[in-house]
Design a protein around this motif. Structure first.
Motif, PDB file in Angstrom:
ATOM      1  N   GLY A  20      63.212  -3.429  47.324  1.00 29.28           N
ATOM      2  CA  GLY A  20      61.868  -2.876  47.323  1.00 29.28           C
ATOM      3  C   GLY A  20      61.368  -2.731  45.892  1.00 29.28           C
ATOM      4  O   GLY A  20      62.131  -2.360  44.998  1.00 29.28           O
ATOM      5  N   PHE A  21      60.110  -3.038  45.673  1.00 29.32           N
ATOM      6  CA  PHE A  21      59.541  -2.898  44.337  1.00 29.32           C
ATOM      7  C   PHE A  21      58.081  -2.484  44.439  1.00 29.32           C
ATOM      8  O   PHE A  21      57.407  -2.760  45.431  1.00 29.32           O
ATOM      9  CB  PHE A  21      59.676  -4.201  43.536  1.00 29.32           C
ATOM     10  N   ASP A  22      57.607  -1.838  43.396  1.00 33.26           N
ATOM     11  CA  ASP A  22      56.238  -1.351  43.352  1.00 33.26           C
ATOM     12  C   ASP A  22      55.302  -2.483  42.946  1.00 33.26           C
ATOM     13  O   ASP A  22      55.389  -2.972  41.815  1.00 33.26           O
ATOM     14  CB  ASP A  22      56.145  -0.203  42.347  1.00 33.26           C
ATOM     15  N   PRO A  23      54.398  -2.922  43.814  1.00 37.82           N
ATOM     16  CA  PRO A  23      53.521  -4.037  43.446  1.00 37.82           C
ATOM     17  C   PRO A  23      52.539  -3.693  42.337  1.00 37.82           C
ATOM     18  O   PRO A  23      52.115  -4.576  41.587  1.00 37.82           O
ATOM     19  CB  PRO A  23      52.792  -4.364  44.757  1.00 37.82           C
ATOM     20  N   VAL A  24      52.172  -2.416  42.204  1.00 38.37           N
ATOM     21  CA  VAL A  24      51.232  -2.029  41.151  1.00 38.37           C
ATOM     22  C   VAL A  24      51.808  -2.333  39.767  1.00 38.37           C
ATOM     23  O   VAL A  24      51.075  -2.655  38.837  1.00 38.37           O
ATOM     24  CB  VAL A  24      50.861  -0.534  41.276  1.00 38.37           C
ATOM     25  N   GLY A  25      53.137  -2.242  39.645  1.00 37.35           N
ATOM     26  CA  GLY A  25      53.780  -2.532  38.376  1.00 37.35           C
ATOM     27  C   GLY A  25      53.920  -4.015  38.082  1.00 37.35           C
ATOM     28  O   GLY A  25      54.395  -4.389  36.997  1.00 37.35           O
ATOM     29  N   VAL A  26      53.511  -4.859  39.022  1.00 35.80           N
ATOM     30  CA  VAL A  26      53.646  -6.313  38.860  1.00 35.80           C
ATOM     31  C   VAL A  26      52.289  -6.986  38.697  1.00 35.80           C
ATOM     32  O   VAL A  26      52.131  -7.887  37.870  1.00 35.80           O
ATOM     33  CB  VAL A  26      54.399  -6.925  40.065  1.00 35.80           C
ATOM     34  N   VAL A  27      51.289  -6.557  39.480  1.00 37.46           N
ATOM     35  CA  VAL A  27      49.986  -7.230  39.435  1.00 37.46           C
ATOM     36  C   VAL A  27      49.388  -7.122  38.035  1.00 37.46           C
ATOM     37  O   VAL A  27      49.474  -6.088  37.372  1.00 37.46           O
ATOM     38  CB  VAL A  27      49.014  -6.650  40.487  1.00 37.46           C
ATOM     39  N   GLY A  28      48.837  -8.227  37.578  1.00 36.86           N
ATOM     40  CA  GLY A  28      48.221  -8.251  36.265  1.00 36.86           C
ATOM     41  C   GLY A  28      49.178  -8.406  35.109  1.00 36.86           C
ATOM     42  O   GLY A  28      48.771  -8.389  33.953  1.00 36.86           O
ATOM     43  N   THR A  29      50.480  -8.582  35.408  1.00 37.99           N
ATOM     44  CA  THR A  29      51.475  -8.753  34.353  1.00 37.99           C
ATOM     45  C   THR A  29      51.893 -10.221  34.283  1.00 37.99           C
ATOM     46  O   THR A  29      51.396 -11.070  35.012  1.00 37.99           O
ATOM     47  CB  THR A  29      52.713  -7.883  34.617  1.00 37.99           C
ATOM     48  N   GLU A  30      52.880 -10.478  33.420  1.00 38.24           N
ATOM     49  CA  GLU A  30      53.344 -11.852  33.237  1.00 38.24           C
ATOM     50  C   GLU A  30      54.034 -12.419  34.471  1.00 38.24           C
ATOM     51  O   GLU A  30      54.209 -13.636  34.585  1.00 38.24           O
ATOM     52  CB  GLU A  30      54.286 -11.930  32.021  1.00 38.24           C
ATOM     53  N   ILE A  31      54.433 -11.579  35.414  1.00 36.18           N
ATOM     54  CA  ILE A  31      55.105 -12.077  36.620  1.00 36.18           C
ATOM     55  C   ILE A  31      54.223 -11.954  37.860  1.00 36.18           C
ATOM     56  O   ILE A  31      54.700 -12.080  38.984  1.00 36.18           O
ATOM     57  CB  ILE A  31      56.467 -11.379  36.842  1.00 36.18           C
ATOM     58  N   ASP A  32      52.945 -11.732  37.659  1.00 37.54           N
ATOM     59  CA  ASP A  32      52.008 -11.584  38.774  1.00 37.54           C
ATOM     60  C   ASP A  32      52.091 -12.768  39.745  1.00 37.54           C
ATOM     61  O   ASP A  32      52.084 -12.604  40.969  1.00 37.54           O
ATOM     62  CB  ASP A  32      50.591 -11.464  38.220  1.00 37.54           C
ATOM     63  N   ALA A  33      52.190 -13.985  39.212  1.00 38.62           N
ATOM     64  CA  ALA A  33      52.180 -15.179  40.067  1.00 38.62           C
ATOM     65  C   ALA A  33      53.362 -15.210  41.031  1.00 38.62           C
ATOM     66  O   ALA A  33      53.300 -15.875  42.072  1.00 38.62           O
ATOM     67  CB  ALA A  33      52.178 -16.438  39.207  1.00 38.62           C
ATOM     68  N   LEU A  34      54.436 -14.500  40.707  1.00 37.46           N
ATOM     69  CA  LEU A  34      55.635 -14.558  41.539  1.00 37.46           C
ATOM     70  C   LEU A  34      55.505 -13.757  42.828  1.00 37.46           C
ATOM     71  O   LEU A  34      56.368 -13.864  43.709  1.00 37.46           O
ATOM     72  CB  LEU A  34      56.851 -14.069  40.747  1.00 37.46           C
ATOM     73  N   ILE A  35      54.460 -12.946  42.966  1.00 33.59           N
ATOM     74  CA  ILE A  35      54.277 -12.236  44.232  1.00 33.59           C
ATOM     75  C   ILE A  35      53.312 -12.982  45.157  1.00 33.59           C
ATOM     76  O   ILE A  35      52.896 -12.442  46.178  1.00 33.59           O
ATOM     77  CB  ILE A  35      53.825 -10.772  44.027  1.00 33.59           C
ATOM     78  N   ALA A  36      53.006 -14.233  44.804  1.00 36.77           N
ATOM     79  CA  ALA A  36      52.141 -15.049  45.666  1.00 36.77           C
ATOM     80  C   ALA A  36      52.665 -15.144  47.100  1.00 36.77           C
ATOM     81  O   ALA A  36      51.864 -15.119  48.047  1.00 36.77           O
ATOM     82  CB  ALA A  36      51.964 -16.438  45.062  1.00 36.77           C
ATOM     83  N   PRO A  37      53.986 -15.268  47.346  1.00 36.41           N
ATOM     84  CA  PRO A  37      54.452 -15.328  48.743  1.00 36.41           C
ATOM     85  C   PRO A  37      54.077 -14.090  49.544  1.00 36.41           C
ATOM     86  O   PRO A  37      53.771 -14.188  50.745  1.00 36.41           O
ATOM     87  CB  PRO A  37      55.974 -15.458  48.596  1.00 36.41           C
TER      88      PRO A  37
ATOM     89  N   ALA B 112      49.389   7.015  45.410  1.00 34.71           N
ATOM     90  CA  ALA B 112      50.758   6.490  45.423  1.00 34.71           C
ATOM     91  C   ALA B 112      50.936   5.409  44.368  1.00 34.71           C
ATOM     92  O   ALA B 112      51.978   5.342  43.698  1.00 34.71           O
ATOM     93  CB  ALA B 112      51.087   5.936  46.806  1.00 34.71           C
ATOM     94  N   GLY B 113      49.933   4.558  44.193  1.00 32.62           N
ATOM     95  CA  GLY B 113      50.019   3.526  43.166  1.00 32.62           C
ATOM     96  C   GLY B 113      50.084   4.115  41.778  1.00 32.62           C
ATOM     97  O   GLY B 113      50.855   3.662  40.920  1.00 32.62           O
ATOM     98  N   ARG B 114      49.281   5.143  41.523  1.00 36.99           N
ATOM     99  CA  ARG B 114      49.302   5.794  40.217  1.00 36.99           C
ATOM    100  C   ARG B 114      50.641   6.473  39.949  1.00 36.99           C
ATOM    101  O   ARG B 114      51.197   6.367  38.844  1.00 36.99           O
ATOM    102  CB  ARG B 114      48.163   6.810  40.143  1.00 36.99           C
ATOM    103  N   LEU B 115      51.174   7.159  40.938  1.00 36.04           N
ATOM    104  CA  LEU B 115      52.450   7.844  40.743  1.00 36.04           C
ATOM    105  C   LEU B 115      53.598   6.855  40.585  1.00 36.04           C
ATOM    106  O   LEU B 115      54.538   7.106  39.826  1.00 36.04           O
ATOM    107  CB  LEU B 115      52.723   8.795  41.905  1.00 36.04           C
ATOM    108  N   ALA B 116      53.543   5.739  41.287  1.00 31.02           N
ATOM    109  CA  ALA B 116      54.593   4.731  41.149  1.00 31.02           C
ATOM    110  C   ALA B 116      54.645   4.200  39.714  1.00 31.02           C
ATOM    111  O   ALA B 116      55.717   4.055  39.121  1.00 31.02           O
ATOM    112  CB  ALA B 116      54.366   3.585  42.131  1.00 31.02           C
ATOM    113  N   GLU B 117      53.467   3.903  39.153  1.00 28.94           N
ATOM    114  CA  GLU B 117      53.430   3.426  37.768  1.00 28.94           C
ATOM    115  C   GLU B 117      53.844   4.531  36.801  1.00 28.94           C
ATOM    116  O   GLU B 117      54.530   4.275  35.798  1.00 28.94           O
ATOM    117  CB  GLU B 117      52.032   2.916  37.431  1.00 28.94           C
ATOM    118  N   ALA B 118      53.471   5.769  37.102  1.00 28.23           N
ATOM    119  CA  ALA B 118      53.886   6.890  36.256  1.00 28.23           C
ATOM    120  C   ALA B 118      55.405   7.028  36.248  1.00 28.23           C
ATOM    121  O   ALA B 118      56.010   7.236  35.181  1.00 28.23           O
ATOM    122  CB  ALA B 118      53.234   8.182  36.750  1.00 28.23           C
TER     123      ALA B 118
END
Length: 283
Positions: free
Chosen positions: A85-102, A225-231
């Protein structure tokens, strides 16, 4: 799946791995959705789930669950799985954003089951084992960087895997899919329910009712929840000041951020960071 329960059992880590063996002879009556995105690698046994239809899973399959995706376990026969399990908010807009395309394709109606090519199952399993070992080591910048690297490699394996399931249109309104996607990509700014509703051309009342029925959470709860996950990710990754973290997750007032964090976790951000690092040292 008319009733959806919002499940927070993935815990408080930005990246979390579980190794589970499960048997179930009677279908669960309630569907669940997770705040985290998840990929599940099956290494033994069989399972059947309801997710926009019926899915049959066996060793070698990878099951993708976007955040907020309702699903229900129908049957499991000694099903052995590794769950990431991983927090998507911490991935979108980063260098690995494309990897969550599936995961985005699943949201858009694409197949939720992939099958790894020959020889790659063991490689992905090794990455998940390393992640499990890493989350039990002392916290800090080094652990956060290693977890990020391993997550990137695991997502890359999934991004290359061929689809074996069938497409299934999203359940309920397309509005929910677009709302969750919008929240994930904008919740670290000054985002409100009205902002999301305006972006999607709907009323706030209609939007929050649709999201709650489909995921078990309101739009405001998804934003929080997204804000707290990134926090939490930032708290574990370094020694940034609480005021700086509050601003970076879209809460301009540090006092408001501390209250928000305490309501969810029962302690202040500073106390939570100290407790997490102490627990890691003991482990």
């Amino acid at each position: 799946m008319t009733t959806v329960h919002a499940d927070a059992s993935w815990g408080q880590q930005p990246v979390a791995v579980r190794h589970v063996t499960h048997s179930l002879t009677e279908a669960r009556t309630q569907a669940v959705s997770h705040g985290s995105a998840a990929l599940v690698l099956y290494v033994g046994g069989r399972a059947e789930l309801e997710q926009r239809g019926r899915l049959s899973l066996r060793a070698g399959d990878v099951h993708l669950l976007p955040a907020g995706e309702p699903h229900r376990l129908l049957r499991a026969e000694a099903a052995e799985m590794w769950c990431l399990g991983f927090d998507p908010v911490g991935v979108v807009g980063t260098e690995i954003d494309a990897l969550i395309a599936p995961f985005e394709r699943v949201r858009d109606g694409g197949a939720a089951v992939l099958r790894l090519p020959a020889g790659r199952e063991e490689h992905l399993l090794g990455l998940l084992r390393e992640l499990l070992a890493e989350q039990q080591r002392p916290g800090g910048v080094a652990r956060a960087q290693v977890q990020r690297s391993l997550l990137t490699l695991a997502l890359a394996e999934v991004a290359r895997a061929p689809v074996v399931g069938v497409e299934a249109p999203p359940q309920g309104s397309r509005l929910v899919v677009e709302a969750l996607r919008y929240i994930e990509r904008h919740c670290l700014g000054p985002l409100s329910l009205r902002d999301v509703a305006a972006a999607l051309g709907r009323s706030p009342a209609h939007l929050t009712t649709a999201i709650r029925r489909a995921t078990g959470r309101t739009a405001q709860q998804w934003i929080g929840a997204g804000r707290l996950a990134e926090a939490r990710r930032r708290l574990l990754a370094g020694d940034e000041a609480i005021a700086a973290i509050a601003e970076q997750v879209g809460v301009g007032d540090p006092t408001q951020f501390i209250r928000m964090f305490r309501r969810t976790h029962g302690v202040t951000p500073t106390a939570w960071r100290a407790a997490q690092r102490a627990a890691s040292r003991v482990a």
